[in-house]
Design a protein around this motif. Structure first.
Motif, PDB file in Angstrom:
ATOM      1  N   SER A 212      40.689   3.258 -26.737  1.00 35.07           N
ATOM      2  CA  SER A 212      41.686   3.318 -27.802  1.00 35.07           C
ATOM      3  C   SER A 212      40.987   3.622 -29.118  1.00 35.07           C
ATOM      4  O   SER A 212      39.778   3.408 -29.258  1.00 35.07           O
ATOM      5  N   GLY A 213      41.734   4.121 -30.081  1.00 30.64           N
ATOM      6  CA  GLY A 213      41.178   4.570 -31.344  1.00 30.64           C
ATOM      7  C   GLY A 213      40.431   3.518 -32.130  1.00 30.64           C
ATOM      8  O   GLY A 213      40.765   2.333 -32.095  1.00 30.64           O
ATOM      9  N   ASN A 214      39.389   3.976 -32.828  1.00 26.39           N
ATOM     10  CA  ASN A 214      38.573   3.157 -33.712  1.00 26.39           C
ATOM     11  C   ASN A 214      37.909   1.979 -32.992  1.00 26.39           C
ATOM     12  O   ASN A 214      37.874   0.865 -33.492  1.00 26.39           O
ATOM     13  N   THR A 215      37.392   2.254 -31.784  1.00 27.37           N
ATOM     14  CA  THR A 215      36.786   1.211 -30.952  1.00 27.37           C
ATOM     15  C   THR A 215      35.426   1.678 -30.436  1.00 27.37           C
ATOM     16  O   THR A 215      35.269   2.827 -30.029  1.00 27.37           O
ATOM     17  N   SER A 216      34.448   0.779 -30.428  1.00 22.32           N
ATOM     18  CA  SER A 216      33.114   1.081 -29.916  1.00 22.32           C
ATOM     19  C   SER A 216      33.079   1.012 -28.399  1.00 22.32           C
ATOM     20  O   SER A 216      33.893   0.312 -27.777  1.00 22.32           O
ATOM     21  N   GLY A 217      32.110   1.697 -27.799  1.00 22.93           N
ATOM     22  CA  GLY A 217      31.879   1.617 -26.364  1.00 22.93           C
ATOM     23  C   GLY A 217      31.085   0.357 -26.036  1.00 22.93           C
ATOM     24  O   GLY A 217      30.912  -0.531 -26.867  1.00 22.93           O
ATOM     25  N   THR A 218      30.569   0.290 -24.809  1.00 23.00           N
ATOM     26  CA  THR A 218      29.811  -0.866 -24.332  1.00 23.00           C
ATOM     27  C   THR A 218      28.446  -0.388 -23.842  1.00 23.00           C
ATOM     28  O   THR A 218      28.336   0.694 -23.256  1.00 23.00           O
ATOM     29  N   ALA A 219      27.418  -1.201 -24.049  1.00 17.72           N
ATOM     30  CA  ALA A 219      26.064  -0.839 -23.609  1.00 17.72           C
ATOM     31  C   ALA A 219      25.997  -0.723 -22.090  1.00 17.72           C
ATOM     32  O   ALA A 219      26.724  -1.414 -21.369  1.00 17.72           O
ATOM     33  N   GLY A 220      25.094   0.139 -21.606  1.00 20.35           N
ATOM     34  CA  GLY A 220      24.827   0.239 -20.180  1.00 20.35           C
ATOM     35  C   GLY A 220      24.017  -0.959 -19.706  1.00 20.35           C
ATOM     36  O   GLY A 220      23.298  -1.585 -20.484  1.00 20.35           O
ATOM     37  N   GLY A 221      24.115  -1.272 -18.439  1.00 19.17           N
ATOM     38  CA  GLY A 221      23.411  -2.424 -17.890  1.00 19.17           C
ATOM     39  C   GLY A 221      21.958  -2.119 -17.559  1.00 19.17           C
ATOM     40  O   GLY A 221      21.586  -0.972 -17.286  1.00 19.17           O
ATOM     41  N   ASP A 222      21.139  -3.155 -17.572  1.00 23.02           N
ATOM     42  CA  ASP A 222      19.734  -3.032 -17.194  1.00 23.02           C
ATOM     43  C   ASP A 222      19.614  -3.019 -15.669  1.00 23.02           C
ATOM     44  O   ASP A 222      20.361  -3.705 -14.971  1.00 23.02           O
ATOM     45  N   THR A 223      18.656  -2.260 -15.155  1.00 19.56           N
ATOM     46  CA  THR A 223      18.355  -2.222 -13.724  1.00 19.56           C
ATOM     47  C   THR A 223      16.973  -2.830 -13.527  1.00 19.56           C
ATOM     48  O   THR A 223      16.034  -2.454 -14.235  1.00 19.56           O
ATOM     49  N   TRP A 224      16.856  -3.783 -12.594  1.00 18.82           N
ATOM     50  CA  TRP A 224      15.562  -4.442 -12.393  1.00 18.82           C
ATOM     51  C   TRP A 224      15.484  -5.073 -11.005  1.00 18.82           C
ATOM     52  O   TRP A 224      16.491  -5.259 -10.337  1.00 18.82           O
TER      53      TRP A 224
ATOM     54  N   SER B 168       0.836  -1.201   0.000  1.00 16.15           N
ATOM     55  CA  SER B 168       0.000   0.000   0.000  1.00 16.15           C
ATOM     56  C   SER B 168       0.871   1.253   0.000  1.00 16.15           C
ATOM     57  O   SER B 168       1.633   1.500   0.934  1.00 16.15           O
ATOM     58  N   GLY B 169       0.775   2.017  -1.056  1.00 15.91           N
ATOM     59  CA  GLY B 169       1.552   3.250  -1.171  1.00 15.91           C
ATOM     60  C   GLY B 169       2.998   3.054  -1.585  1.00 15.91           C
ATOM     61  O   GLY B 169       3.739   4.020  -1.726  1.00 15.91           O
ATOM     62  N   ALA B 170       3.421   1.818  -1.792  1.00 19.16           N
ATOM     63  CA  ALA B 170       4.825   1.545  -2.156  1.00 19.16           C
ATOM     64  C   ALA B 170       5.058   1.753  -3.651  1.00 19.16           C
ATOM     65  O   ALA B 170       4.170   1.527  -4.471  1.00 19.16           O
ATOM     66  N   THR B 171       6.250   2.212  -3.982  1.00 19.60           N
ATOM     67  CA  THR B 171       6.678   2.310  -5.382  1.00 19.60           C
ATOM     68  C   THR B 171       8.115   1.827  -5.494  1.00 19.60           C
ATOM     69  O   THR B 171       8.881   1.888  -4.534  1.00 19.60           O
ATOM     70  N   VAL B 172       8.452   1.345  -6.673  1.00 18.58           N
ATOM     71  CA  VAL B 172       9.831   0.968  -6.995  1.00 18.58           C
ATOM     72  C   VAL B 172      10.183   1.689  -8.285  1.00 18.58           C
ATOM     73  O   VAL B 172       9.418   1.661  -9.253  1.00 18.58           O
ATOM     74  N   GLU B 173      11.334   2.362  -8.307  1.00 18.64           N
ATOM     75  CA  GLU B 173      11.794   3.072  -9.493  1.00 18.64           C
ATOM     76  C   GLU B 173      13.140   2.508  -9.935  1.00 18.64           C
ATOM     77  O   GLU B 173      13.988   2.198  -9.097  1.00 18.64           O
ATOM     78  N   CYS B 174      13.323   2.377 -11.238  1.00 14.67           N
ATOM     79  CA  CYS B 174      14.568   1.846 -11.804  1.00 14.67           C
ATOM     80  C   CYS B 174      15.073   2.775 -12.907  1.00 14.67           C
ATOM     81  O   CYS B 174      14.273   3.306 -13.690  1.00 14.67           O
ATOM     82  N   ILE B 175      16.376   2.954 -12.983  1.00 10.27           N
ATOM     83  CA  ILE B 175      17.017   3.706 -14.064  1.00 10.27           C
ATOM     84  C   ILE B 175      18.164   2.848 -14.597  1.00 10.27           C
ATOM     85  O   ILE B 175      19.033   2.418 -13.845  1.00 10.27           O
ATOM     86  N   GLY B 176      18.149   2.588 -15.900  1.00 11.66           N
ATOM     87  CA  GLY B 176      19.205   1.796 -16.518  1.00 11.66           C
ATOM     88  C   GLY B 176      20.506   2.571 -16.590  1.00 11.66           C
ATOM     89  O   GLY B 176      20.523   3.806 -16.560  1.00 11.66           O
ATOM     90  N   GLY B 177      21.621   1.848 -16.683  1.00 11.22           N
ATOM     91  CA  GLY B 177      22.935   2.474 -16.809  1.00 11.22           C
ATOM     92  C   GLY B 177      23.118   3.104 -18.184  1.00 11.22           C
ATOM     93  O   GLY B 177      22.594   2.607 -19.180  1.00 11.22           O
ATOM     94  N   GLY B 178      23.844   4.205 -18.245  1.00  8.50           N
ATOM     95  CA  GLY B 178      24.146   4.853 -19.524  1.00  8.50           C
ATOM     96  C   GLY B 178      25.176   4.061 -20.308  1.00  8.50           C
ATOM     97  O   GLY B 178      26.006   3.357 -19.736  1.00  8.50           O
ATOM     98  N   GLY B 179      25.119   4.152 -21.617  1.00 10.04           N
ATOM     99  CA  GLY B 179      26.087   3.468 -22.469  1.00 10.04           C
ATOM    100  C   GLY B 179      27.437   4.167 -22.453  1.00 10.04           C
ATOM    101  O   GLY B 179      27.561   5.306 -22.006  1.00 10.04           O
TER     102      GLY B 179
END
Length: 173
Positions: free
Chosen positions: A83-95, A25-36
């Motif tokens: 390092s040059g010419n390299t992609s980043g990594t996705a952020g993680g899911d929060t749950w 009753s009256g409770a909430t849960v909030e989640c924010i995923g990690g940035g990439g």
């Protein structure tokens, strides 16, 4: 009624114990995923690629059992390329789930979940900004997407990364 606010930021947590006096009753849960994480371009060839922000979800009156141990995950921010010419990594899911067997945001029992932001990618001479975590892939009664990473035009430096979604709407691009 006394309201208790608990914020979890420890990305090593995999479970928590619901307080014995919990009531939905009256409770909430909030989640924010990690940035990439951003991609690292190559000087004179391709600019850097910024990353997307994490999504946001909220669930009202989640049906946790008082005293139960439940599975959860706090999404990490995706590491940027170093390092040059390299992609980043996705952020993680929060749950968080109502059971202790869930392992990912799509598991049975997940009652609140927000997707992590996409990475900035580098492919040959093309830099592509990451997309924000998608609200449609989250779990909750209200969901907002993370913002997309900024683009570079005309040989300029890449724009900023996408903002996280929040209780008032989608994250900024």
């Amino acid at each position: 009624m006394v309201q208790t606010v608990v914020v979890y930021t420890n990305t090593a947590l995999t479970s928590i114990t619901i307080p014995s006096d919990y009531t939905s009753s009256g409770a909430t849960v909030e989640c924010i995923g990690g940035g990439g994480g951003g991609g690292f371009g190559q000087t004179g060839v391709v600019t850097d690629a910024t990353a997307g922000g994490g999504a946001y979800s909220i669930t009202t009156a989640p049906a946790f059992t008082p005293g139960a141990t439940v599975a959860m995950s706090v999404g990490t921010g995706g590491p940027a390329a170093t390092s040059g010419n390299t992609s980043g990594t996705a952020g993680g899911d929060t749950w968080i789930a109502t059971n202790n067997t869930a392992t990912v945001i799509t598991s049975t029992g997940v009652v609140c979940g927000a997707k992590g932001g996409g990475p900035g990618t580098i492919s040959g001479s093309t830099a592509t900004p990451g997309t924000g975590g998608a609200a449609a892939s989250g779990v909750g009664s209200t969901k907002f997407s993370g913002g997309n990473g900024g683009s570079a035009t005309g040989g300029q430096a890449a724009g900023g990364g996408g903002g996280a979604g929040g209780p008032l709407g989608n994250g900024g691009n």
